[in-house]
Design a protein around this motif. Sequence first.
Motif, short mmCIF file in Angstrom:
data_model
loop_
_atom_site.label_atom_id
_atom_site.label_comp_id
_atom_site.label_asym_id
_atom_site.label_seq_id
_atom_site.Cartn_x
_atom_site.Cartn_y
_atom_site.Cartn_z
N GLN A 1 -43.86 0.26 -30.71
CA GLN A 1 -42.56 0.69 -29.55
C GLN A 1 -42.18 2.10 -30.37
N VAL A 2 -42.20 2.73 -29.33
CA VAL A 2 -41.01 4.16 -29.31
C VAL A 2 -40.56 4.10 -28.35
N GLY A 3 -39.37 4.14 -28.23
CA GLY A 3 -38.63 3.81 -27.12
C GLY A 3 -39.32 4.06 -25.79
N ASP A 4 -39.48 4.48 -24.73
CA ASP A 4 -40.84 3.82 -23.49
C ASP A 4 -41.51 3.71 -23.45
N ASP A 5 -42.48 4.04 -24.68
CA ASP A 5 -44.15 3.71 -24.84
C ASP A 5 -44.25 2.83 -26.07
N GLN A 6 -45.50 2.21 -25.59
CA GLN A 6 -45.96 1.45 -26.53
C GLN A 6 -47.55 1.72 -26.41
N LEU A 7 -48.00 2.47 -28.20
CA LEU A 7 -48.71 2.67 -28.80
C LEU A 7 -50.23 1.47 -29.08
N LYS A 8 -51.25 1.46 -28.95
CA LYS A 8 -51.58 0.51 -28.77
C LYS A 8 -52.69 1.30 -30.15
N GLY A 9 -53.06 0.88 -30.81
CA GLY A 9 -54.13 1.48 -31.97
C GLY A 9 -54.46 0.34 -32.78
N LYS A 10 -56.04 1.38 -32.90
CA LYS A 10 -57.13 0.05 -33.87
C LYS A 10 -56.80 0.47 -34.96
N HIS A 11 -56.34 1.35 -35.54
CA HIS A 11 -56.37 1.10 -37.16
C HIS A 11 -54.69 1.87 -36.91
N ILE A 12 -53.44 1.52 -37.97
CA ILE A 12 -52.46 1.75 -37.86
C ILE A 12 -52.01 2.23 -39.26
N LEU A 13 -51.35 3.19 -39.51
CA LEU A 13 -51.35 3.52 -41.26
C LEU A 13 -49.31 3.63 -41.06
N ILE A 14 -48.73 3.30 -41.76
CA ILE A 14 -47.64 3.51 -42.10
C ILE A 14 -47.40 4.27 -43.57
N ALA A 15 -46.30 5.27 -43.32
CA ALA A 15 -46.25 6.38 -44.41
C ALA A 15 -44.49 6.79 -44.76
N THR A 16 -43.83 5.66 -44.72
CA THR A 16 -42.10 5.81 -43.92
C THR A 16 -41.79 6.07 -45.14
N GLY A 17 -42.01 6.22 -46.01
CA GLY A 17 -41.53 6.53 -46.81
C GLY A 17 -40.22 5.40 -48.11
N ALA A 18 -40.11 6.22 -48.75
CA ALA A 18 -38.37 5.24 -49.54
C ALA A 18 -36.88 5.72 -48.65
N LYS A 19 -35.83 4.89 -49.17
CA LYS A 19 -34.86 5.41 -48.92
C LYS A 19 -33.54 4.85 -50.10
N PRO A 20 -32.09 5.01 -50.45
CA PRO A 20 -31.58 4.84 -50.29
C PRO A 20 -31.44 3.26 -51.30
N ALA A 21 -31.14 2.92 -51.94
CA ALA A 21 -30.83 1.23 -52.31
C ALA A 21 -29.82 1.15 -51.43
N PRO A 22 -29.58 0.33 -50.35
CA PRO A 22 -28.19 -0.61 -49.93
C PRO A 22 -27.58 -1.06 -51.93
N LEU A 23 -26.47 -1.05 -52.52
CA LEU A 23 -25.66 -1.80 -53.34
C LEU A 23 -24.96 -2.62 -52.75
N SER A 24 -24.33 -2.68 -52.08
CA SER A 24 -23.65 -4.36 -52.07
C SER A 24 -22.09 -3.72 -52.04
N ILE A 25 -21.29 -2.54 -52.09
CA ILE A 25 -20.34 -2.49 -52.80
C ILE A 25 -19.66 -1.85 -51.25
N GLU A 26 -18.14 -2.53 -51.89
CA GLU A 26 -16.96 -2.23 -50.93
C GLU A 26 -16.21 -0.59 -50.86
N GLY A 27 -17.30 -0.35 -49.40
CA GLY A 27 -16.59 1.32 -49.21
C GLY A 27 -18.26 1.82 -49.36
N GLU A 28 -18.79 1.26 -49.22
CA GLU A 28 -20.71 1.75 -49.34
C GLU A 28 -20.80 2.82 -48.01
N GLN A 29 -19.58 3.10 -47.05
CA GLN A 29 -19.97 3.40 -46.23
C GLN A 29 -19.32 5.17 -46.22
#
Length: 456
Positions: A122-150
Motif C-alpha cells: 500500500q502506498v497512499g491510495d494505491d495498492q501495488l501487487k508484485g510478482k517480485h518485491i525488492l526491499i532496499a530501505t536502508g538504515a536509520k538511527p537506532a532508538p536509545l530509549s533515554i529521557e529527552g530522546e526527542q
Amino acid sequence: MEKQYDLIVIGTGSAGAGVAIACSKEDWKVAIIDSRAYGGTCALRGCDPKKVLVGAAEIIDWNERMRGKGVQDQPTINWADLMAFKETFVEDIPPAHEQKLKDAGVETFHGFASFINEDTVQVGDDQLKGKHILIATGAKPAPLSIEGEQYLGNSDDFLSLEQLPSTIVFVGGGYISMEFAHIAVRAGAEVHIIHHGEQPLSHFDPDLVDELMKRSREVGIQFHLNTEIQAIKQTAEHQYSVQAVQKSNEQEKSVQIECGLVIHGAGRVPNIDKLGLDQANIDSEKQGITVNEYLQSTSNPRVYAAGDVAATKGLPLTPIAGMESQAVRANLLQHNVQIPNYKVMPSIVFTIPKLASVGMTVEEAQKLGDHIKINDMDTSSWYTYKRTNEKHARIKVIIDTQARRVLGAHILSGEADDLINHFATAIQFDLDIDEWKKTIYGYPTAMSDLSYFLEE
C-alpha cells in the motif's frame, strides 16, 4: 486502486534504483517507491555531502600543520558558504534521479510503503501487487530509549545546519560521530563525544584508533569514554543539557554538558519497522530481513532485500549495497545465479587523518601461525607525510609469507583512503607479493612506498 507489476522496489538508493532500471530494460513492468527525496542516503544525506565538508576541514588542518613552514595565514570556515557549496552537490539529484527512472520506464511513487499481504504494498491510495518485491530501505538511527530522546538530532540535521552551534555533543563513537566531530571542531565549535565503551571505532585496529584519538584531542575534541548518556533536557530554544554517567574503577561520576546541538551517532538499525513485514510473512532479525545466499527472503520467496536492510555478511557501506544490488538484478532476471562476494570490504573513516581497513585484523591473523608477519610502521617521518608535517601516520600490513599474499591492511594517514584501495585490489585478486613489487608507481607518491610496506 490495485496495480500489477513484475517488480516493486522500495527504496531509491544504491541498493534499489539500479535493479529497477535493469529489470525495466528487460521489459518488466516496474514500480519504485520512496518516502523521501529520490536518490538515497549516500548521495543526499550521507557519504557524498559529508565529504564536501571534510574537504574544507582538511584545508584548515593542512594549513595549521604547515604554519611556520612556509604558510603564514590561517583560513577559517564560513559555515553558511560551505553549506551552500555542499548543496550544489545535492539539490539536482532527486529530480534527475527520478527522471532517469522514468526514462527507463519505471513508474515512480512517493510515500510510505507497507505490506498488506505477501505480494501487495500500500502506498497512499494505491495498492501495488508484485510478482517480485525488492526491499532496499536502508538504515536509520537506532532508538536509545533515554529521557529527552526527542531532542537528539541526527546526521541529516548536521548536514543541513544553517549555523554551527558553539558547542556540539555527539552520542556514540562510530563513523558519524568521529567524522562530524573532526569537521565541527575545525569549523570552530567546541566538540564532545560521549561513548559507552573504552574506545571509539570498535571495528578498527585499536592501536591506530589510539593514534587517531591523540590527534583528535590535539585539535580539541573532548572524549567522555565509558560513559552512558542518561537524559537530554532542553534549557532554552536551541540549548540543551546533556546528562551522563561515567563509570571507572567501579566508581561513577556525573557528567553534564551544556550545548546547542546533540547528534545521534550511536549506531543505526534496519529501516523496517513501518513496512508491515508480518503482513507479508517476511522474517527479520536484529541485523535486518532474513535472506538466503541469493538475498531472497527465507520466508517469502517473492521478496528480496539488499543493502543495510538485509541480514548478510556485508558491512553497512555504499559499495556493498551496490554489489548486492548487482546480485539481486542477476538473481531476479536469471533466477538465483549470483551469490554476493564479501571477500573484500574496504572501510574508511573520513576523519583527519583518515583511518582505513581491509581484510583480516591483526588479532585474526595471529591465530594462523608463525608464517604470518605483521609489518607495523610509524610512517610519520617518511617523506610522504613529513612534507606536510603530518605527525600521526601509521600502517599495519598483514603478510602470509608462505602463500606470498597480503591478508589485510590497516592505515592511518591523510593518504589512507587511496592506499587502502590498492590493498583491496591485491586481496581481491590474490596478488603474489613478489609480482606486486614489480609494479612501478609514479614517484613521489604515497603508493611509491609500497615496497617498504611489504618488506619481510
